[in-house]
Design an enzyme around this catalytic site. Structure first.
Site, PDB file in Angstrom:
ATOM      1  N   HIS A 182       0.850  -1.187   0.000  1.00  0.00           N
ATOM      2  CA  HIS A 182       0.000   0.000   0.000  1.00  0.00           C
ATOM      3  C   HIS A 182       0.891   1.244   0.000  1.00  0.00           C
ATOM      4  CE1 HIS A 182      -2.642   3.123   1.588  1.00  0.00           C
ATOM      5  NE2 HIS A 182      -3.628   2.402   1.078  1.00  0.00           N
ATOM      6  N   ASP A 305     -11.152   1.563  -1.114  1.00  0.00           N
ATOM      7  CA  ASP A 305     -10.242   2.482  -0.433  1.00  0.00           C
ATOM      8  C   ASP A 305     -11.002   3.253   0.659  1.00  0.00           C
ATOM      9  OD1 ASP A 305      -7.772   3.462   0.223  1.00  0.00           O
ATOM     10  OD2 ASP A 305      -7.348   4.368  -1.728  1.00  0.00           O
TER      11      ASP A 305
END
Ligand code: VNL
Ligand code: MN
Length: 345
Positions: A182, A305
């Site tokens: 990430h 997200d």
């Protein structure tokens, strides 16, 4: 319900959370001297002085069972694959990081136990101590039954191609645990041009940081040493697959002049074999179509997200994607079930 009217299972695969102990540690980092580019986000979320959009994110990151579940229900999201939000534990000293990773994993496992059909989770580890990290990775997958791993890109400006991290890659490969890389802000050595115009974070810097991380792995030979290692990257693959032709071409030149190591496969071959990508926060049908054509339908997973981006448009984006019903099943849940060991419904 007939099969035709059965709603599709939606598993969102890059969904962020935090715990109060990590948030408090990040608030301390915000108040300590420092120049890291991550501080722009860390200060605004964890030591907020103005009530802006980012300040309001902290309660939503800390919440798991109230607003989050309501938001999932309202949007037809069956499951969130949770991960400790960036920068995770990677800005802390080694001992603090390892202790907080263990705590975060225990808390994550407890929440999943209470809601086994709504949540799955990626385990955190502290790369600052690679051998200790490898041990925690084993505990997290074998004992806590977590579904893979989250890594918030660089650790103190170092990347996973660095041999000091090989115990981590070995553990991930042995456990068949995919590492989700990430974003966090670009590392110190490349931070300067990202300090203006809000380029530090999701607008541009995050993608450059993670794509650089991924490319370092592709050209360094780590996938010859760990051929079964699986890496996941979000935001429609951070555009790495747009570059594959040129990467292959120029990597060959770099190999021939001795500036890159010889590898068994090309960068594009490793990317297709060892990586999967998600659609987190990147809701373009054109980019999705390109990704499926470039990488194959089995290598693309859906993500929202949350809470950085809203669920409603992310669901609308995938519901309306110009793909077949069978392809939509893979994007929405089939690939996630395979890659992250999630029991099919
Ligand atoms: C943001 C977006 C931050 C997506 C994130 O992680 C993220 C942001 C810290 O817009 O600040 O995953
Ligand atoms: Mn994210």
């Amino acid at each position: 319900m007939t099969p035709a009217s059965k709603p599709i299972r939606r598993i969102a695969t890059e969904e962020a959370f935090s715990i109060p102990e990590v948030a408090a540690g990040l608030r301390d980092i915000a108040r300590a001297p420092g120049n890291s580019l991550d501080l722009t986000l860390v200060e605004r979320i964890y030591d907020a002085k103005v009530d802006d959009v980012q300040a309001r994110l902290l309660p939503r990151l800390l919440d798991l069972e109230k607003e989050r579940l309501k938001d999932m229900d309202a949007n037809g999201v069956d499951m969130q694959l949770l991960s400790l939000t960036a920068p995770g534990v990677q800005m802390f000293d080694a001992d603090t990081a390892a202790e907080l990773a263990t705590l975060a994993n225990d808390k994550l496992a407890a929440v999943i136990k209470r809601h086994p059909t709504r949540f799955a989770g990626l385990a955190t580890f502290a790369p600052q101590s690679p051998k200790r990290a490898a041990k925690e990775m084993g505990r997290a997958m074998k004992k806590l039954k977590l579904n893979g791993f989250i890594l918030n890109s660089h650790t103190h400006n170092e990347y996973l191609d660095n041999p000091k991290y090989f115990p981590i890659l070995e553990a991930a490969e042995d456990l068949d645990g995919c590492i989700y890389i990430h974003p966090r802000a670009p590392s110190d050595g490349m931070a300067a041009p990202f300090r203006d115009y809000g380029l530090d974070s999701a607008q541009w810097g995050y993608g450059i940081e993670v794509s650089t991380h991924a490319v370092r792995m592709l050209v360094s030979g780590v996938f010859d040493r760990f051929p079964k290692l699986k890496i996941c990257i979000g935001h429609m693959g951070e555009a790495v697959h747009f570059w594959l032709w040129r990467l292959d071409y120029m990597n060959k030149n770099a190999q021939n002049r001795g500036s890159a190591p010889k590898t068994k496969l090309t960068p594009s071959e490793y990317f297709k074999r060892n990586f999967v990508i998600t659609t987190s926060g990147q809701e373009s049908h054109l980019a999705l179509d390109f990704s499926i054509k470039a990488l194959g339908i089995d290598n693309v997973l859906w993500a929202i997200d949350y809470p950085y981006q809203p669920s409603t448009p992310a669901v609308a984006f995938m519901d309306s994607a110009p793909v077949s019903a069978a392809e939509r099943e893979k994007l929405y849940h089939g690939n996630a079930e395979r890659v992250f060991h999630i029991k099919p419904a």
